[in-house]
Write an enzyme that holds these catalytic residues in place. Structure first.
Site, mmCIF file in Angstrom:
data_model
loop_
_atom_site.group_PDB
_atom_site.id
_atom_site.type_symbol
_atom_site.label_atom_id
_atom_site.label_comp_id
_atom_site.label_asym_id
_atom_site.label_seq_id
_atom_site.Cartn_x
_atom_site.Cartn_y
_atom_site.Cartn_z
ATOM 1 N N GLU A 163 0.822 -1.219 0.000
ATOM 2 C CA GLU A 163 0.000 0.000 0.000
ATOM 3 C C GLU A 163 0.851 1.262 0.000
ATOM 4 O OE1 GLU A 163 -3.757 -0.049 1.698
ATOM 5 O OE2 GLU A 163 -4.066 -1.992 0.766
ATOM 6 N N HIS A 231 -3.234 2.019 8.130
ATOM 7 C CA HIS A 231 -1.891 2.273 7.607
ATOM 8 C C HIS A 231 -1.027 2.826 8.732
ATOM 9 C CE1 HIS A 231 -3.897 2.895 3.450
ATOM 10 N NE2 HIS A 231 -3.332 1.703 3.474
ATOM 11 N N CYS A 348 -2.309 11.387 4.021
ATOM 12 C CA CYS A 348 -2.848 10.476 3.007
ATOM 13 C C CYS A 348 -2.867 11.124 1.637
ATOM 14 C CB CYS A 348 -4.270 10.064 3.372
ATOM 15 S SG CYS A 348 -4.403 8.892 4.727
#
Length: 419
Positions: A163, A231, A348
């Site tokens: 990711e 995350h 993000c």
């Protein structure tokens, strides 16, 4: 020019909606079914970029992806009209706005061949994100096309979930100096999946030609994943010599801190104790999903969401930190509430690339005037609102497609990017 850190933000796409597709992302689940506001979301993101430029930071962009992803639907034997609602929503997802998941980046000073390496993330854990990488890769190969300076790699193959930079940190005395790269992976998150696989992280490190002595693989704590830190960048962020982290971010923090101090003796670890800020408050406020940046005077600032200011325990701790003599000297709250409602904060929204701007395709670098032009397109073309039940509306789909085409044409990328 010279080597510096550039923040590439994803422009929020015109299909931005709250379909609740991301298991383990508490904000996404909490707001599933709500009405989203793509125009406001994109303008908030552009305003954050404008603020970065005013802080003296270099700013880049990535474009939204073509939605709906007809090619993906075709591979599934369906189309927008006939797809099941959850598949249609996945094909309409605007999650590529979160550029921290676009790729993992290793600067030239860390790699064996002296080039900056970028490996596009495969995002295989979540269906709505698993089909992003081809369009992301296409943009990366345009923006970083100078093969003397960059190497852009295909994704790590499934089933090893990767990711991107959301699970990767880099620490160095200065951005342009050799650094220590930290890959954070998960094993278990209780009811929620661990999205970054250790094998994917190890593969990226090998492909980038990193020095094993300056590469660390660290396990994220199960408690953090189970609490909603899907995350690592939800519970930790690094910049130059500073690691800013929650006490419960890592499975074995003592071993990690010890290894980090050996690899980078000048490191400063700023740890927020759970007794002052709980994991729940850290995740609700996205205290750590912040851009920790170096300003022109050498001081560091934390660009964080206004939700941090609205969370009493978090703001009290931040005020105490700033009043002290630590390396982080300033906090800058920004309004990205539309992104936050889907589980993505300031960190993000951006991918960090340490490089010389002259080596990058200039169409992906922006100043305030260029952001103003993009904002005018957003204000004119982006839908004002989208409810989940609107995603099958052919008029909305036509508007989303026209919005994308207008932006891509304005940026003079229509000859390089195709639907």
């Amino acid at each position: 020019m010279s080597v510096r850190e550039i923040n590439f933000d994803g422009i929020v796409g015109p299909s931005h909606n709250y379909a609740g597709l991301s298991l383990g992302n508490l904000a996404s689940a909490r707001n599933a079914g709500a009405v989203a506001h793509p125009r406001a979301a994109a303008l908030q993101g552009l305003e954050k970029m404008r603020g970065n430029i005013r802080l003296g930071l270099a700013q880049g962009i990535f474009l939204p992806q073509w939605r709906p992803d007809v090619a993906w639907l075709t591979k599934l034997g369906t189309d927008v009209g006939d797809a099941d609602p959850h598949i249609r929503a996945a094909a309409m997802s605007a999650s590529s706005m979160w550029a921290a998941n676009a790729a993992t980046v290793s600067p030239a000073s860390d790699t064996a061949d002296g080039r900056t390496h970028l490996t596009v993330a495969n995002l295989v854990t979540m269906p709505h994100r698993s089909h992003e990488w081809p369009q992301t890769l296409a943009q990366l190969r345009i923006a970083f096309s100078d093969t003397r300076a960059f190497a852009v790699h295909d994704p790590i193959p499934a089933p090893f979930g990767d990711e991107g930079a959301a699970n990767h940190m880099r620490l160095a005395e200065r951005h342009d100096q050799p650094g220590v790269e930290v890959f954070v992976y998960g094993r278990s998150g209780g009811a929620f999946p661990a999205r970054q696989h250790r094998e994917a992280s190890k593969a990226v490190a090998r492909i980038h030609g990193l020095d094993p002595a300056r590469t660390l693989f660290v396990e994220q704590s199960e408690a953090a994943i189970a609490a909603g830190a899907f995350h690592n960048d939800v519970v930790a962020v690094a910049n130059e010599r500073v690691l800013f982290t929650h006490e419960q971010a890592f499975a074995d923090k003592d071993a990690f801190y010890a290894d980090l101090r050996v690899a980078l003796p000048c490191v400063e670890i700023v740890e927020v104790p759970a007794s002052a800020v709980s994991l729940a408050d850290a995740i609700k406020s996205y205290l750590f999903n912040a851009q920790l940046v170096t300003l022109s005077d050498g001081g560091m600032a934390l660009i964080l969401p206004t939700e941090a200011r609205d969370t009493p325990a978090v703001w009290t701790w931040l005020e105490q930190m700033i009043a002290g003599n630590g390396p982080i000297r300033r906090v800058v709250p920004v309004d990205v509430r539309q992104s936050m409602a889907n589980g993505g904060g300031p960190a993000c929204l951006r991918l960090r690339v340490v490089a010389d701007p002259v080596d990058i395709d200039p169409r992906f670098l922006v100043d305030e005037a260029q952001l103003d032009n993009i904002a005018r397109i957003v204000s004119q073309y982006w839908p004002e609102s989208i409810a989940p039940q609107d995603l099958s509306d052919t008029r909305l789909i036509a508007r989303i497609e026209q919005s994308w085409l207008t932006l891509v044409d304005h940026l003079q990328l229509s000859g390089d990017l195709s639907p």
